[in-house]
Scaffold this active site. Structure first.
Site, PDB file in Angstrom:
ATOM      1  N   GLU A  82      19.573  -4.650 -14.432  1.00 27.31           N
ATOM      2  CA  GLU A  82      20.605  -5.663 -14.636  1.00 27.31           C
ATOM      3  C   GLU A  82      22.002  -5.058 -14.589  1.00 27.31           C
ATOM      4  O   GLU A  82      22.967  -5.757 -14.251  1.00 27.31           O
ATOM      5  CB  GLU A  82      20.388  -6.364 -15.971  1.00 27.31           C
ATOM      6  CG  GLU A  82      20.670  -5.494 -17.194  1.00 27.31           C
ATOM      7  CD  GLU A  82      20.506  -6.266 -18.498  1.00 27.31           C
ATOM      8  OE1 GLU A  82      19.517  -6.998 -18.611  1.00 27.31           O
ATOM      9  OE2 GLU A  82      21.358  -6.126 -19.371  1.00 27.31           O
ATOM     10  N   ASP A 121      16.832 -11.181 -27.843  1.00 26.45           N
ATOM     11  CA  ASP A 121      17.964 -10.422 -27.323  1.00 26.45           C
ATOM     12  C   ASP A 121      19.069 -10.251 -28.369  1.00 26.45           C
ATOM     13  O   ASP A 121      19.087 -10.928 -29.398  1.00 26.45           O
ATOM     14  CB  ASP A 121      18.538 -11.136 -26.099  1.00 26.45           C
ATOM     15  CG  ASP A 121      19.190 -10.179 -25.104  1.00 26.45           C
ATOM     16  OD1 ASP A 121      19.431  -9.007 -25.447  1.00 26.45           O
ATOM     17  OD2 ASP A 121      19.447 -10.614 -23.963  1.00 26.45           O
TER      18      ASP A 121
END
Length: 659
Positions: free
Chosen positions: A463, A408
């Site tokens: 998300e 990430d």
């Protein structure tokens, strides 16, 4: 010949009256309908034509070196070589397991030890520079333009960050004329231009290695898109997550080996919107696999902890980031045939060393517990943190039995960031670990070069609804938009599967107990519509267990397909996707906030009778998003399905031959 003369005249006008004579080189697609035309005069440029009509007006192309030399100015042709090729490409985790591609190619070698390769496919054209010089080259800019006649509309994804080149590449699309292009932010690829009756042009890139990716702005004078590139960072600072954020950039965009090819600049073409999700040019032009043995690479579904906030309940232990909670996730996955569990942020000590694990969990014990149950463990990690300990971390965790990384916060596409992505992919492959890249730019073919890279974010995924109000996010419309644009570049880790499903009026952003916009059937159908060979089940295991009918339906949808079709769709309004896995077919349909009925012919089915198991919106799904019904029908290839979709709704169908 008439078309060539018209293009030469247009190029001469573009170069100016005082320009040197213009030479024109045309490369035409195998079907004879689409051409890329290179013009060589005072500058290099290209145009795109289909059936005699211009799609792309003359557009400049050049590389500018730190010495001041511009490769593409005053070009002189040394040789022009043509060839044709037909390839069968094995693509086990792509939307088509195997596909044939054909192209015609021109290699235009120019004085000064550089050249341009141009190709024409039936579904698009592309070009790339190459240099043949000893030593190193420093690139300070690349001219990459895409000009248009008139003022066509485009679907533009803009960056939203203060530094537009420090972004996670997650945003929705603005559909407007190019003349209304916002020039304060930058746009990123893929970008789609709507040419009306002439079709669509999809602008993107592939094989971007050791080189920055393209951002876009608009040049009103040229009436076209202009590439911008992030300079090599000159200074960075660390965040609390040990992500390196750029605080200064140099005036160089790349330092490269003098003997290399540069990224492909792709102009994909589709006559109709339903052709766009099937464009394979990014995969086809990418560097072939560098992983000799791919037998260990496993796709599949993933039980995920972060979106649902580790929300296991009705149990006799305190849930959270601890061993008991993760064993519960593993048991849930094993019982349902779910291939992976992700341990997201929180398992590691936030000190910049991925080898340090928080004391609340027994990571070796968790991995061993999962391995005994044939469940793979994927660990979340910040890209910079993993890169700083790359060999040691990959060796340590692969020996432990960890299956892969969720990497990430790359959040850039400058040259060092791209090099980091390739380093991580390569190291993970050597240690037989899969990768799911988050906080990353769109796919540029890396999934072909390193097939262990199974999925990418770079999408405005579910998300976002944890913190984005309904006034700022129209998710059903976006779900019916990005498959035509972003998904053409490669798979998406959208993280679908929400079990709390809200109507438009009832939705609100809730971080700890998030919900989706739209219906339950919309979420289920997304497992078919979205290209996701690593597909998250974002909600709580407890929620799925209490809604086992939905879970049973989801887990029966594969993540690896042999064939994909798009029988119907309109960008931003609805999409219908059909996929085949072996001898079974799967259909998914999504709509925006408009209720609608769509008829889908079943002529893709083979002979005989088929059982269609349908997951569809319930009669009250317009008010209660969780309302659904499951029904079965017997169908044949000569029939069709007509399904009503609620606002923000959808439906899924699983077809199995009965005789």
């Amino acid at each position: 010949m008439k078309r060539i003369l018209l293009l030469a005249a247009a190029a001469a006008t573009w170069f100016g009256a005082a320009a040197a004579p213009v030479k024109t080189y045309e490369v035409t697609s195998p079907d004879g309908r689409l051409s890329i035309v290179l013009t060589v005069g005072e500058r290099l440029a290209f145009s795109v034509v289909r059936d005699g009509a211009a799609l792309v007006a003359p557009s400049a192309m050049a590389l500018t070196l730190s010495t001041g030399e511009v490769l593409g100015e005053a070009p002189r042709v040394r040789s022009a070589h043509r060839r044709s090729a037909v390839e069968t490409i094995e693509a086990p985790l792509h939307r088509q397991r195997r596909f044939d591609t054909a192209y015609n190619e021109l290699n235009l070698r120019l004085r000064g030890d550089y050249g341009v390769i141009a190709r024409a496919y039936d579904d698009g054209v592309c070009y790339r520079f190459y240099t043949e010089r000893d030593g190193r080259l420093t690139i300070v800019d690349e001219t990459a333009r895409l000009n248009f006649e008139g003022d066509p509309k485009a679907y533009v994804p803009y960056t939203r960050t203060k530094d537009p080149m420090q972004t996670s590449f997650e945003d929705t699309y603005v559909y407007a004329p190019l003349s209304e292009f916002r020039t304060e932010p930058l746009a990123f690829m893929p970008l789609l231009v709507d040419l009306g009756e002439r079709g669509y042009v999809l602008y993107t890139e592939s094989d971007v290695e050791a080189y920055p990716g393209i951002f876009l702005t608009y040049d009103a004078a040229a009436r076209g898109l202009k590439a911008c590139f992030a300079g090599i960072p000159s200074s960075t600072r660390n965040t609390s997550r040990f992500q390196d954020v750029v605080t200064g950039r140099s005036d160089r965009i790349a330092c490269v080996d003098g003997r290399r090819s540069y990224p492909w600049r792709i102009v994909g073409y589709a006559a109709t919107a339903t052709e766009l999700p099937l464009n394979d040019m990014v995969y086809a032009t990418a560097e072939p696999s560098r992983v000799a043995d791919v037998s260990w690479i496993r796709d599949g579904k993933v039980a995920w902890d972060w979106w649902n906030d580790w929300a296991v309940y009705g149990v006799d232990f305190k849930t959270g980031i601890n061993t008991e909670t993760y064993k519960y996730f593993i048991d849930f996955a094993a019982a349902r045939g779910i291939e992976y569990v992700v341990l997201d942020e929180g398992w590691g000590v936030r000190d910049g060393n991925p080898l340090h694990v928080v004391p609340e969990i027994d990571l070796p014990g968790i991995v061993s517990y999962a391995r005994e149950r044939k469940v793979g463990i994927i660990l979340w990690v910040v890209a910079r943190v993993l890169d700083d300990h790359l060999e040691e971390a990959c060796r340590h965790y692969s020996q432990m039995g960890v299956a892969g990384w969720k990497v990430d916060f790359i959040d850039r596409q400058d040259q060092p960031a791209v090099e980091r992505v390739y380093r991580i992919a390569d190291a993970a492959a050597r240690h037989k670990m899969v990768i799911d890249f988050h906080g990353i730019y769109k796919p540029t073919g890396l999934q072909r070069t390193y097939p262990n890279v199974i999925n990418f974010e770079g999408v405005f995924g579910l998300e976002q609804l944890k913190w984005t109000d309904k006034t700022d996010a129209d998710m059903p419309a976006y779900d019916c938009t990005f498959p035509f644009i972003r998904q053409a570049a490669g798979p998406v880790d959208y993280t679908q599967g929400a079990m709390r499903n809200a109507s438009r009026a009832n939705f609100r952003a809730v971080r700890k107990q998030p919900m989706s916009q739209g219906t339950r059937a919309h979420q289920v159908a997304a497992y078919v519509v979205f290209d996701s060979p690593l597909a998250m089940l974002c909600d709580s295991p407890t929620a799925y267990e209490r809604e086992s009918e939905t879970l049973d339906y989801i887990v029966r949808i594969p993540t690896r397909f042999d064939q994909t079709l798009i029988p119907a769709g309109e960008i931003g309004r609805y999409i219908v996707t059909v996929r085949r896995a072996g001898d079974r077919w799967y259909l998914g349909a999504l709509t925006n906030w408009d209720a609608r009925e769509v008829e889908v012919k079943l002529d893709f089915l083979g002979d005989g009778e088929w059982k269609a198991r349908i997951f569809r919106d319930g009669l009250n799904a317009d008010r209660y998003g969780e309302d659904y019904r499951i029904e079965e029908r017997t169908v044949t290839a000569s029939g069709s399905l007509v399904m009503a979709m609620a606002p923000g709704g959808g439906y899924a169908v699983q077809f199995e031959r009965v005789r």
